[in-house]
Design a protein around this motif. Structure first.
Motif, PDB file in Angstrom:
ATOM      1  N   GLY A 115      32.475  -7.230   5.716  1.00 50.65           N
ATOM      2  CA  GLY A 115      32.099  -8.563   5.232  1.00 50.65           C
ATOM      3  C   GLY A 115      31.829  -8.620   3.737  1.00 50.65           C
ATOM      4  O   GLY A 115      31.586  -9.704   3.197  1.00 50.65           O
ATOM      5  N   TYR A 116      31.888  -7.454   3.073  1.00 49.80           N
ATOM      6  CA  TYR A 116      31.715  -7.425   1.615  1.00 49.80           C
ATOM      7  C   TYR A 116      33.079  -7.308   0.938  1.00 49.80           C
ATOM      8  O   TYR A 116      34.050  -6.864   1.553  1.00 49.80           O
ATOM      9  N   HIS A 117      33.116  -7.695  -0.324  1.00 48.89           N
ATOM     10  CA  HIS A 117      34.332  -7.528  -1.116  1.00 48.89           C
ATOM     11  C   HIS A 117      34.200  -6.278  -1.976  1.00 48.89           C
ATOM     12  O   HIS A 117      33.126  -5.985  -2.493  1.00 48.89           O
TER      13      HIS A 117
ATOM     14  N   LEU B  61      34.320  -4.396  -5.228  1.00 48.03           N
ATOM     15  CA  LEU B  61      34.105  -4.902  -6.591  1.00 48.03           C
ATOM     16  C   LEU B  61      34.376  -3.831  -7.633  1.00 48.03           C
ATOM     17  O   LEU B  61      34.217  -2.633  -7.375  1.00 48.03           O
TER      18      LEU B  61
ATOM     19  N   GLY C  33      20.253  -4.852  -1.052  1.00 42.75           N
ATOM     20  CA  GLY C  33      21.279  -5.771  -1.560  1.00 42.75           C
ATOM     21  C   GLY C  33      22.165  -5.065  -2.571  1.00 42.75           C
ATOM     22  O   GLY C  33      21.764  -4.083  -3.184  1.00 42.75           O
ATOM     23  N   SER C  34      23.370  -5.605  -2.749  1.00 41.80           N
ATOM     24  CA  SER C  34      24.383  -4.927  -3.581  1.00 41.80           C
ATOM     25  C   SER C  34      23.949  -4.793  -5.040  1.00 41.80           C
ATOM     26  O   SER C  34      24.331  -3.834  -5.713  1.00 41.80           O
TER      27      SER C  34
ATOM     28  N   ARG D   3      30.579  -2.128  -3.167  1.00 41.33           N
ATOM     29  CA  ARG D   3      30.232  -3.547  -3.080  1.00 41.33           C
ATOM     30  C   ARG D   3      29.336  -3.960  -4.252  1.00 41.33           C
ATOM     31  O   ARG D   3      28.754  -5.040  -4.249  1.00 41.33           O
TER      32      ARG D   3
ATOM     33  N   THR E   7      25.559 -17.266  -2.720  1.00 36.06           N
ATOM     34  CA  THR E   7      26.560 -16.236  -3.029  1.00 36.06           C
ATOM     35  C   THR E   7      27.648 -16.130  -1.942  1.00 36.06           C
ATOM     36  O   THR E   7      28.840 -16.111  -2.277  1.00 36.06           O
ATOM     37  N   PRO E   8      27.293 -16.060  -0.647  1.00 35.63           N
ATOM     38  CA  PRO E   8      28.356 -15.929   0.367  1.00 35.63           C
ATOM     39  C   PRO E   8      29.339 -17.109   0.329  1.00 35.63           C
ATOM     40  O   PRO E   8      30.540 -16.926   0.548  1.00 35.63           O
TER      41      PRO E   8
ATOM     42  N   TYR F 145      31.873 -16.471  -2.547  1.00 33.69           N
ATOM     43  CA  TYR F 145      32.884 -15.479  -2.138  1.00 33.69           C
ATOM     44  C   TYR F 145      33.862 -16.092  -1.130  1.00 33.69           C
ATOM     45  O   TYR F 145      35.072 -15.853  -1.205  1.00 33.69           O
TER      46      TYR F 145
HETATM   47  O1  C5P Z   1      24.535  -7.566  -1.051  1.00 35.08           O
HETATM   48  P1  C5P Z   1      23.990  -8.945  -0.958  1.00 35.08           P
HETATM   49  O2  C5P Z   1      23.136  -9.140   0.262  1.00 35.08           O
HETATM   50  O3  C5P Z   1      23.281  -9.387  -2.193  1.00 35.08           O
HETATM   51  O4  C5P Z   1      25.226  -9.898  -0.803  1.00 35.08           O
HETATM   52  C1  C5P Z   1      25.079 -11.250  -0.448  1.00 35.08           C
HETATM   53  C2  C5P Z   1      26.389 -11.780   0.089  1.00 35.08           C
HETATM   54  O5  C5P Z   1      27.351 -11.860  -0.976  1.00 35.08           O
HETATM   55  C3  C5P Z   1      27.055 -10.943   1.141  1.00 35.08           C
HETATM   56  O6  C5P Z   1      26.571 -11.244   2.427  1.00 35.08           O
HETATM   57  C4  C5P Z   1      28.524 -11.347   0.996  1.00 35.08           C
HETATM   58  O7  C5P Z   1      28.765 -12.593   1.596  1.00 35.08           O
HETATM   59  C5  C5P Z   1      28.650 -11.553  -0.499  1.00 35.08           C
HETATM   60  N1  C5P Z   1      29.127 -10.342  -1.181  1.00 35.08           N
HETATM   61  C6  C5P Z   1      30.442  -9.967  -1.018  1.00 35.08           C
HETATM   62  N2  C5P Z   1      30.890  -8.827  -1.634  1.00 35.08           N
HETATM   63  C7  C5P Z   1      30.074  -8.098  -2.418  1.00 35.08           C
HETATM   64  C8  C5P Z   1      28.736  -8.467  -2.606  1.00 35.08           C
HETATM   65  C9  C5P Z   1      28.287  -9.604  -1.963  1.00 35.08           C
HETATM   66  O8  C5P Z   1      31.220 -10.620  -0.315  1.00 35.08           O
HETATM   67  N3  C5P Z   1      30.557  -7.016  -3.015  1.00 35.08           N
END
Ligand code: C5P
Length: 318
Positions: free
Chosen positions: A43-45, A47, A154-155, A171, A198-199, A202
């Motif tokens: 579910g993450y991208h 980066l 968190g990322s 991520r 944020t989600p 994305y």
């Molecule tokens: O890591 P964090 O909880 O801060 O990320 C919040 C949301 O941002 C994730 O649930 C996802 O939807 C999106 N996200 C993503 N790819 C990443 C970082 C965050 O899709 N590398």
């Protein structure tokens, strides 16, 4: 956590802990380059980003207590939930579980970083909570242990521990410093009314890409890293880029006017910070930053304007 717990003589770590209060200051971040790769199965991208910590700070104060409580003042007061969903509480619980100590502290958060602004304010607060309670409880985790805990929250949290200018991969949680002689870069931040989730940003980028409506990706940050080493703001301006910007603009078209206003006022470049809606403008010097800030203010295109600079250290005891 409400069960009674008292330190005993054996508990060396507790006795090493701070007796009074502990205060931690933590900066906001912008992304000088944010290249967003494909959506991963988790579910993450994927980066490739260059994080940059700027001198806009939240402060977290921690005191000894018998329970865990969180209060706040400043940005987002009354809007930000102070319960178990708050990233500060989640970070404190994760640290307590890892170190096998009771999650007991009286925490107060003084916020300047806006909520859901693309400046990683929540992640910053989580990083501050890890540093504060590590000190308050006398745990003394290594940087690597703190970074691992941070990544579980968190990322962006590992970067907010680190600060400075750093490359983020995976991520975003795998952080390595950018090797360049320290330089001061002048920024103007235009804060928007209301945040962007944020989600959702994305997801909008995924939608635009699937529809063939997203611009070419910004690509890996090699030229940006070279620009940082050159220490010329005009060169850095040409290397800034953010794949999330078209998605933020799609969800919040009025941001185009903010970007146009700052650039027309002489900013070397303007870009959406992270997932937005805050816009960041690079200026040659303080005088140019003031001109840009005045123009943004006079055009009434944003809620608030901040002059700031980077890079600054991450979460630190003060
Ligand atoms: O890591 P964090 O909880 O801060 O990320 C919040 C949301 O941002 C994730 O649930 C996802 O939807 C999106 N996200 C993503 N790819 C990443 C970082 C965050 O899709 N590398």
């Amino acid at each position: 956590m409400t069960e009674a717990w008292r330190p005993d003589d054996e508990d060396e770590r507790f006795r090493r802990g701070a007796r009074g209060s502990v205060k931690v200051r933590v900066p906001a971040k912008i992304n000088l380059r944010l290249a967003v790769g494909p959506l991963r199965p988790d579910g993450y991208h994927e980066l490739s980003t260059v994080y940059h910590a700027v001198a806009l700070y939240d402060e977290l104060t921690a005191r000894r207590a018998d329970t865990l409580t969180l209060t706040m003042d400043g940005e987002g007061t009354g809007e930000l939930a102070l319960d178990e969903t708050n990233l500060v509480i989640r970070a404190v619980r994760a640290l307590a579980a890892y170190a096998r100590v009771p999650a007991q502290a009286r925490l107060h958060l003084r916020k300047q970083i806006p909520l859901a602004g693309g400046l990683a304010g929540g992640s910053a607060d989580a990083a501050a909570a890890l540093v504060a309670c590590d000190e308050l409880w006398g745990i003394g985790l290594s940087r690597d242990e703190l970074a691992t805990l941070a990544a579980s929250i968190g990322s962006d949290v590992p970067f907010l521990l680190h600060g400075g200018t750093a490359l983020g991969t995976g991520r975003g949680e795998a952080v390595s410093p950018v090797l360049a002689r320290p330089a001061t870069w002048h920024w103007v931040l235009a804060m928007a009314d209301g945040g962007l989730a944020t989600p959702a940003v994305y997801a909008e980028l995924d939608r635009l890409r699937a529809a063939g409506a997203a611009p070419d990706p910004v690509g890996p940050p090699d030229d940006l890293l070279a620009a940082l080493r050159q220490r010329d703001p005009q060169v850095l301006a040409g290397a800034l880029g953010n794949d999330l910007q078209p998605a933020a603009l799609s969800l919040r078209p009025a941001l185009a006017q903010v970007l146009d206003t700052g650039v027309a006022a002489g900013a070397l470049a303007g870009l959406v910070s992270g997932s937005g809606p805050t816009c960041a403008f690079l200026a040659r010097d303080t005088a140019q930053a003031e001109t840009v800030a005045d123009a943004l203010h006079d055009a009434a295109v944003c809620r608030d304007v901040h002059l700031t600079h980077g890079a600054v250290p991450g979460a630190r005891l003060i």
